[in-house]
Structure formats: C-alpha cells, structure tokens
Scaffold this motif. Structure first.
Motif, mmCIF file in Angstrom:
data_model
loop_
_atom_site.group_PDB
_atom_site.id
_atom_site.type_symbol
_atom_site.label_atom_id
_atom_site.label_comp_id
_atom_site.label_asym_id
_atom_site.label_seq_id
_atom_site.Cartn_x
_atom_site.Cartn_y
_atom_site.Cartn_z
ATOM 1 N N MET A 353 0.829 -1.205 0.000
ATOM 2 C CA MET A 353 0.000 0.000 0.000
ATOM 3 C C MET A 353 0.862 1.253 0.000
ATOM 4 S SD MET A 353 -2.971 -1.066 2.736
ATOM 5 C CE MET A 353 -3.444 0.648 2.912
ATOM 6 N N GLY A 354 1.935 1.218 0.797
ATOM 7 C CA GLY A 354 2.841 2.366 0.832
ATOM 8 C C GLY A 354 3.502 2.612 -0.508
ATOM 9 N N ALA A 355 3.932 1.524 -1.165
ATOM 10 C CA ALA A 355 4.556 1.671 -2.486
ATOM 11 C C ALA A 355 3.566 2.246 -3.491
ATOM 12 C CB ALA A 355 5.079 0.319 -2.966
ATOM 13 N N ALA A 356 2.319 1.750 -3.442
ATOM 14 C CA ALA A 356 1.297 2.289 -4.343
ATOM 15 C C ALA A 356 1.029 3.762 -4.045
ATOM 16 C CB ALA A 356 0.008 1.474 -4.211
ATOM 17 N N GLY A 357 1.001 4.104 -2.754
ATOM 18 C CA GLY A 357 0.811 5.505 -2.388
ATOM 19 C C GLY A 357 1.960 6.383 -2.845
ATOM 20 N N GLY A 358 3.188 5.847 -2.783
ATOM 21 C CA GLY A 358 4.335 6.605 -3.268
ATOM 22 C C GLY A 358 4.250 6.868 -4.761
ATOM 23 N N LEU A 359 3.808 5.849 -5.521
ATOM 24 C CA LEU A 359 3.652 6.023 -6.969
ATOM 25 C C LEU A 359 2.554 7.036 -7.284
ATOM 26 C CD1 LEU A 359 3.944 2.309 -8.156
ATOM 27 C CD2 LEU A 359 5.619 4.145 -8.512
ATOM 28 N N LEU A 360 1.414 6.904 -6.602
ATOM 29 C CA LEU A 360 0.328 7.852 -6.829
ATOM 30 C C LEU A 360 0.725 9.265 -6.408
ATOM 31 C CD1 LEU A 360 -2.796 5.799 -5.665
ATOM 32 C CD2 LEU A 360 -2.230 6.504 -7.989
ATOM 33 N N GLY A 361 1.432 9.361 -5.286
ATOM 34 C CA GLY A 361 1.881 10.672 -4.832
ATOM 35 C C GLY A 361 2.856 11.314 -5.798
ATOM 36 N N ALA A 362 3.786 10.513 -6.343
ATOM 37 C CA ALA A 362 4.727 11.039 -7.333
ATOM 38 C C ALA A 362 4.000 11.487 -8.590
ATOM 39 C CB ALA A 362 5.769 9.975 -7.671
ATOM 40 N N LEU A 363 2.994 10.699 -9.007
ATOM 41 C CA LEU A 363 2.197 11.085 -10.181
ATOM 42 C C LEU A 363 1.445 12.385 -9.914
ATOM 43 C CD1 LEU A 363 1.112 10.379 -12.999
ATOM 44 C CD2 LEU A 363 -0.696 9.058 -11.870
ATOM 45 N N MET A 523 3.350 3.809 10.136
ATOM 46 C CA MET A 523 4.751 4.198 9.964
ATOM 47 C C MET A 523 5.370 3.486 8.758
ATOM 48 S SD MET A 523 7.993 3.600 12.477
ATOM 49 C CE MET A 523 8.027 1.884 11.980
ATOM 50 N N LEU A 524 5.095 2.187 8.618
ATOM 51 C CA LEU A 524 5.630 1.438 7.481
ATOM 52 C C LEU A 524 5.083 1.969 6.154
ATOM 53 C CD1 LEU A 524 5.489 -2.232 8.837
ATOM 54 C CD2 LEU A 524 7.517 -0.808 8.514
ATOM 55 N N VAL A 525 3.794 2.277 6.145
ATOM 56 C CA VAL A 525 3.180 2.807 4.926
ATOM 57 C C VAL A 525 3.820 4.137 4.537
ATOM 58 C CG1 VAL A 525 1.055 3.827 4.039
ATOM 59 C CG2 VAL A 525 0.984 1.601 5.141
ATOM 60 N N LEU A 526 3.959 5.039 5.498
ATOM 61 C CA LEU A 526 4.514 6.364 5.209
ATOM 62 C C LEU A 526 5.973 6.283 4.794
ATOM 63 C CD1 LEU A 526 2.897 8.419 8.105
ATOM 64 C CD2 LEU A 526 2.378 8.590 5.691
ATOM 65 N N LEU A 527 6.742 5.442 5.457
ATOM 66 C CA LEU A 527 8.161 5.310 5.120
ATOM 67 C C LEU A 527 8.333 4.741 3.718
ATOM 68 C CD1 LEU A 527 10.999 5.712 6.249
ATOM 69 C CD2 LEU A 527 10.919 3.371 7.131
ATOM 70 N N THR A 528 7.533 3.721 3.395
ATOM 71 C CA THR A 528 7.614 3.140 2.048
ATOM 72 C C THR A 528 7.182 4.149 0.990
ATOM 73 O OG1 THR A 528 7.078 0.975 3.016
ATOM 74 C CG2 THR A 528 6.907 1.197 0.625
ATOM 75 N N ALA A 529 6.106 4.884 1.281
ATOM 76 C CA ALA A 529 5.631 5.898 0.332
ATOM 77 C C ALA A 529 6.682 6.970 0.101
ATOM 78 C CB ALA A 529 4.334 6.515 0.846
ATOM 79 N N LYS A 530 7.379 7.370 1.147
ATOM 80 C CA LYS A 530 8.415 8.388 1.002
ATOM 81 C C LYS A 530 9.582 7.881 0.161
ATOM 82 C CE LYS A 530 11.801 11.025 3.675
ATOM 83 N NZ LYS A 530 11.714 12.211 2.818
ATOM 84 N N ILE A 531 10.025 6.659 0.433
ATOM 85 C CA ILE A 531 11.160 6.099 -0.306
ATOM 86 C C ILE A 531 10.823 5.964 -1.789
ATOM 87 C CG2 ILE A 531 12.603 4.047 -0.588
ATOM 88 C CD1 ILE A 531 12.395 3.635 2.442
ATOM 89 N N VAL A 532 9.640 5.429 -2.074
ATOM 90 C CA VAL A 532 9.228 5.247 -3.474
ATOM 91 C C VAL A 532 9.024 6.594 -4.155
ATOM 92 C CG1 VAL A 532 7.429 4.328 -4.979
ATOM 93 C CG2 VAL A 532 8.217 2.991 -3.021
ATOM 94 N N GLY A 533 8.366 7.520 -3.470
ATOM 95 C CA GLY A 533 8.113 8.826 -4.062
ATOM 96 C C GLY A 533 9.381 9.609 -4.322
ATOM 97 N N ASP A 534 10.349 9.556 -3.388
ATOM 98 C CA ASP A 534 11.615 10.279 -3.559
ATOM 99 C C ASP A 534 12.414 9.760 -4.737
ATOM 100 O OD1 ASP A 534 11.193 12.034 -1.504
ATOM 101 O OD2 ASP A 534 12.237 10.831 0.002
ATOM 102 N N TYR A 535 12.193 8.519 -5.125
ATOM 103 C CA TYR A 535 12.919 7.957 -6.266
ATOM 104 C C TYR A 535 12.528 8.651 -7.569
ATOM 105 C CZ TYR A 535 14.723 4.537 -9.596
ATOM 106 O OH TYR A 535 15.391 3.935 -10.638
#
Length: 741
Positions: A353-363, A523-535
């Motif tokens: 879910m965090g990875a998906a959120g990071g992708l959506l957030g980056a988009l 915390m896991l969701v937010l951390l994963t979203a940040k890492i994926v989004g920052d990429y």
C-alpha cells in the motif's frame, strides 16, 4: 577532481541602470527587472571602486528578490551593554513572557480555527440544503439539469468571492502557505508572508474555498494562520494598523520571532487535527530549521492551548459546554481496538500500500508541477486566476453531480437518521444514495462517514469508494494552489507520497484516530511511500519552493561537494568602510546597491592590509542615517546616544535609503560605526570546504559568513545564494552559474 555541470547561465546584457526586458516571477505574482547587483570594495586611503556585475534571470531571480533573515544576533556594544545591565530577575521575566506569548498564540490560533469551522459548516449547510431540495423537486418532475446548474453556480459564487479577495488584494495568501512558512523558518524573508492582511484574506479565502466545494482543506491554511498570529503577537504591535502596544519590545528581532513562528505553525497543526504532539513534530520535521529543548516545551504548550481553545468553544457552539471529546477540525472518530486488529501476514500488504501511495503521490506531484508551470505562463493575470478558480469549481460540481446521478449504491436509512443530507434520488423508499453522502458534506464529515457506518447501514460499495477517491485526487490536482489537506481522506499512504512526511504524520494519524494499534502499519506505509516517491520526484512542498526560486538550504550540503572551497563559492569583492566614515560615502554606497549585504569594516590604513574589524547591517546604517548619528568634521559635536530601542522600533520595515534626506553639509560629517558594528563576526579561512561552510552557515542561522586569508584580510563573503546554487542533479553536482562581466 569532480566536475560541476553549469546548469543555468545568465546573460550579462543590459544598460547601466539595470533596466531591460521584464519577466514575470515564477509564482506569477509580479514582474521584476533583470537586476544587476553591485559589490563595492572600499579600502582606507584608496578611492578606487572594485565592481562586480551579476545578472539575474529566469529561475535565479531569487538572488535578486529574496533576502535572508538575521537569525544571528549582532553582538555590538549596544547589545552587550543591555545584556550586562539586565539582572537575573530580568531574564526570568523574559522567560515568563515567552510562555505567555506562546499561550496567546495557541489561544488565538484555536479561536481562528473555531471561527473557520463554524463559518464553513453554516455556509456549506445552506448550500447543500438548497441543492438537496432542488434535486428532490426535479427528480419527480424531471429537469435535473437545473439542479446541476444551481450547484455549479453556488460553488462558483463562493469560489469567486474567495478568489477575488486573494488575487486582487493579497496574492501572498494563495495556497496552503506551508512552503512559504518553511522558507521563513529556514531563514528566507518571504515578502508579506506574515502580515495581518495576509491572515484576514487567508481566513476568508479558505472559508469560501471549502464552502465552494473545492478539493482543498483547512489544515494547510491553519498552519499559515498560526504562523501569522505568532509573528504579530510576539512583536507586541501591528505595523499594518500602525498600533504599538509597547509590550514584548525585547522580542523584536528575527531570532526571537523565528521561534514564535515555529510555535504558531505547530499550533495550527494541533488545531487542525487535534494532535498537539503531532504539531510539535511537524514543526520539527517540516518547519523549523533551528531547535532547542526549551523551544520544544513552549511549542508543545502552545499546541495544547490551541487544541483546548478550539475544543472549548466548539463545545459551547454545539450546546455541549465542557465536552472536550472532539479536539480538531479533522477528526476521524474513535476506533475500538477490537475492530482494527491486524495480523503479522498483513504487514507486507501495508508495505505494498505504501509503495502504491508513493507512486500515486509522485504522479500527483508531477501533474501538479506541470499544471503550475502552465499557470505561471498563461494564467498569471488576476482576472484569469479568478476565472480559472470558478471554472474548477463548476467542474467539481459537475463531476460530483454526475457521480451521484450514475451511482446505484443505495444504503438503508438508519433508525436515528444520522445523515445530515440524505438524498434518495433513484433509490427505493427508506434508502439514500451513499455517493451523495460523500459529496454533500464538509471534508471532515465525509471522512467520518467513510470510517464509521451508522447502525443498520452496510459498508460502502468498493466501486463507490474507488471512484470517489480517483475523482477526488484528480480534482485536487487541478485545483489552483490546492493544498494536500485531502490526504486524510485518501489515506496516509497517499499523503505520505505527496508531502513525504513520516514521523509527524504517523503521530497525527494516531492522535486523530485515538488509537495506537495501527501505529506500526502507518509508519511502514509512510516510510515506504516516502522512499518510493523520492525515487521519482521531490515532495510537493519542495517542488513549490523551487518553483518560487527561493534559496532554500537543506539539511546538508550536496554529497559530492567536498572538493569545493569557500574561495570558490564566495562573493567578492566586499563593501568595506572605515571605522569612522564620511556620511556622504555611506549614502552613496547604500544608494548604489539594492541588496542588504553587510559592510565589512577595515581599521587598517594601508589598502593592502584590509583586516576585518567588524560587520554592520545595511538596515543599521539606514537607522543611523535616519537618526542623524554623526559628528561634525571640526567641532566633533556628537548627537544623542542611540539605543537598541531605536533599531527595534524600525524593525521589520526599515525605510529605504531614498526616503532619507542628507544635506550637502551633512555629507561632509563623519560617522563613528564602532559602537554599532558586530566586532566578533563568524569567519572561515578561504580553504574551508563547502560542506563545512554549509554546516556552519545553516546550524548557526547566519546571513553572512566572512572569508579571510591567512593574514585575516577579508577576501570575500558567503551568503545564502552562494550556497543554495549548488545541488545534486541528474549529472552529479550542478551549479546555477552566475555569468560575470
């Protein structure tokens, strides 16, 4: 040795007056000329001027427009004498005053949040009631297109009112204001960001925007509002109203004001989410660049007062005096531990879910970036901005109506009729359209409706939730200056992918839900979203800071910059004066330079031995000229002794040099700068590495850092723009090059 990519180069064409073609700023708010900055070097006994021309264009207009704040106290003789005269009891009284100011900040911020909430609830309630009655009327007789037009007109009317007052009266109140407050706390002076007029327009604008149905929220503006309140209360006066209450005069300087603005930002978060600890962590993580232990306690105190004030007045408004169970504007309701239990095997699902959120957030950020660029280029006139906001409001109403019209997700009405505006539409008797419930509510009520099903009602249809989320994200992306306040509605994984907050957003979600069970998954969701989004792309706040061309200093210098030294990044030559300088010379230098560079004072007689003896600000020189602090060339008759109060009274709007009249006779007088200069400025050898210079500059909150050689002679000056122009890019270390002539 590594190479630096010269990413941007500026032309050096122009006339002697600094004129030339005009270009709009990247925020589209105004136009500025390409400005030539002139650095003048004076050495005792030498009338020769050394000039350096720098031309600013395109994205580096920040060098010419934005100035730094003075977060380092100028320890001149006046300051030291005042500190030495102050007793231990005097220092204790100052500490008590700081706590009193923080309490006032929390109280006023909570009061503003309460007024916004009540106004939005009443205006939105009237609008939804009128639209609901109209839809029910035309459902039976036909002609629902009239209901659609009515909804679009009401939305556009509210939004037009808010857009007009922002676009024509105070453009600085546009958007959430969080990027501007981040820059202010970082040490950048953003024009009009903490003015009373900005606060009034911000409050009116957010009320109209939310009531008009735009995909924005009250949380971001509350942070900005709290910061403005803090900046005003801590000074004990209003420069806009020209009213001085003669209190808190000691705090009229950038250093103290910065700490109170940090407390105001935290109080805004606390009022928005009912999360005092989250507010403190937000101010630490996203806001303040400078921190200490006592500041933590004062900010927490302001946050608690803000939450309590909002809670108390809302309880009175809801006819439940003393009921303090709903502390924030955004409240997700209470979750029982039994109903939110999770198992170990679900942890990977949270990470996905965090990875998906990071992708959506980056988009979302990429889409927002290109839309902002489009608006900068084509929608920079106030009338066009108003028309765009009205168009988005009408589109929002149209999309909402279409989703309600085509939705067949019908839910049974509960026995207590808990829904505020149940719309039957094409549902059977005793049922209502659940999609209408999501749109016929303020954002916080929609959140509670999604999380908590009233008794007797089924869960939302997955298709309904998916469409609501998808269109909500798209509408938020196209909303002009839209904040990411909707992140609570679409989940922490999506919000984390947009703004890249981790620690503070985790605590905010835990406090807003009243349950710590999901602390680890969040915390896991937010951390994963940040890492994926920052990429893929930076966070939304950082994107808008760059779009405004603000010289923002991050936590550390670029990783590959160790081979650069202070000599290679400094500005040179430096403006220098004698300890006792002619008034005419000072006036000429200030008139010929438009920036607020410090003047390096040299006490040596030989022009080849210009050793530093102190620093003085341009603003200080202007105050000295205004108060005619000078000595006659022959009689040595001195004027009255100046005090720190004279400088504090002029802060923060120092008069321009053009407003000070100096006669020809006064130009021949001498001015002794010894008493007013800072005799102990921070200096670094010219061989100091860039990361070390960066760390010293940022950690101490400096505005200028003097570069000296082995003989303690001034060779240059490092300012914020000299450090901010180096950053890591796709090709390694990149420099926004300033072309010289």
């Amino acid at each position: 040795m590594a190479n630096i990519t010269k990413k941007v180069s500026w032309s050096s064409r122009g006339d002697e007056s600094g004129g030339g073609e005009r270009t709009p700023l990247l925020n589209g708010s105004e136009e500025v000329r390409y400005t030539r900055q002139v650095g003048l070097a004076f050495f005792p006994g030498s009338p020769r001027l050394y000039e350096q021309y720098r031309w600013c264009k395109s994205v580096c207009v920040c060098v010419c427009v934005f100035q730094s704040l003075d977060y380092d106290n100028s320890e001149n003789q006046l300051f030291l004498e005042e500190e030495r005269r102050m007793s231990f009891l005097g220092f204790k009284c100052l500490e008590i005053s700081r706590w009193v100011i923080c309490g006032l900040i929390g109280f006023l911020t909570g009061l503003i949040a309460c007024c916004i909430d009540i106004a939005v609830e009443n205006l939105a309630g009237v609008k939804y009631y009128v639209v609901k009655q109209n839809i029910e009327k035309f459902t039976e007789v036909g002609g629902l297109s009239i209901s659609l037009i009515l909804w679009a007109v009401l939305n556009s009317a509210f939004v037009m009112l808010g857009a007009v007052i922002v676009a024509f009266f105070e453009p600085g109140a546009a958007g959430s204001g969080i990027p501007q407050i981040k820059c202010y706390l970082n040490g950048v002076k953003i024009p009009r960001v903490v003015r009373l007029k900005t606060l009034v327009v911000k409050v009116c604008g957010v009320i109209c925007s939310v009531a008009g149905g735009l995909a924005v929220g009250k949380e971001g503006p509350m942070i900005h509002s709290g910061a403005v309140v803090a900046a005003g209360v801590s000074q004990g006066r209003s420069t806009s109203l020209k009213k001085d209450f003669k209190i808190f005069e000691y705090f009229r300087r950038d250093t103290e004001k910065r700490d109170f603005v940090s407390a105001g930002a935290a109080a805004g978060v606390s009022a928005a989410f009912g999360a005092p600890v989250g507010g403190v962590l937000f101010s630490l993580e996203e806001g303040a660049s400078f921190w200490n232990q006592m500041l933590t306690w004062r900010i927490f105190f302001a946050s608690m007062i803000s939450t309590f004030t909002l809670n108390f007045f809302l309880s009175i408004y809801n006819n439940k005096p003393g009921d303090l169970s709903s502390p924030g504007l955004i409240n997700f309701g209470r979750f029982e531990s039994d109903s939110v239990a999770y198992n170990l095997y679900e942890i990977p699902l949270f990470i996905v879910m965090g990875a998906a959120g990071g992708l959506l957030g980056a988009l979302f950020n990429i889409l927002n970036y290109w839309l902002t660029i489009f608006r900068i280029r084509y929608v920079h006139r106030p009338c066009l901005q108003v028309m765009e906001a009205m168009l988005v409001a009408a589109v929002t109403a149209t999309v909402s109506f279409a989703m309600i019209y085509f939705s067949n997700d019908c839910q049974p009405l509960g026995p207590d009729q808990s829904e505020d505006y149940p719309l039957q539409l094409f549902c059977a008797d005793g049922e209502y359209n659940s999609m209408a419930t999501a749109f016929f509510n303020t954002p916080e009520r929609s959140v509670r409706s999604l999380f908590h099903n009233p008794p007797g009602r089924l869960f939302y249809n997955p298709l309904t939730l998916s469409l609501f989320t998808l269109f909500g994200i798209l509408l938020a992306a196209i909303t002009p200056n839209g904040s990411v306040s909707v992140r609570g509605l679409y989940g922490p994984h999506y919000g984390g992918g947009i703004v890249r907050m981790t620690l503070s957003l985790t605590v905010i979600m835990v406090e807003a839900t009243g349950n710590v069970t999901y602390g680890l998954p969040i915390m896991l969701v937010l951390l994963t979203a940040k890492i994926v989004g920052d990429y893929f792309v930076e966070g939304l706040y950082d994107i808008h800071i760059k779009l405004q061309s603000v010289p923002f200093l991050h936590l550390e210098a670029p990783a590959t910059s160790h081979w650069l030294t202070a000599r290679e990044v400094m500005g040179a030559p430096v403006t220098c004066f004698n300890r006792i300088e002619k008034v005419g010379t000072i006036v000429d230098v200030l008139s010929n330079t438009s920036t607020n560079h410090n003047a390096s004072l040299s006490s040596c007689r030989s022009p080849l031995l210009g050793k530093i003896c102190g620093l003085i600000l341009r603003s200080q020189l202007i105050v000295l000229l205004k108060h005619k602090v000078r000595e006659l060339a022959r009689s040595r008759l001195t004027q009255r002794k100046l005090q720190l109060k004279d400088f504090r009274d002029a802060y923060p709007r120092f008069p321009p040099i053009q407003s000070i009249h100096v006669s020809q006779d006064e130009r021949e007088c001498m001015m002794d700068l010894t008493e007013f200069m800072n005799p102990t400025p921070y200096t670094v050898p010219q061989e100091t590495s860039l990361p070390r210079v960066f760390k010293l500059f940022r950690a101490l909150g400096l505005r200028h850092l003097v570069v000296v050689d082995s003989e303690n002679r001034v060779v240059g000056l490092v300012t914020r723009k000299d450090l901010a122009r180096y950053h890591l890019g796709k090709h390694g270390l990149e420099e926004m090059q300033l072309a010289q002539t």
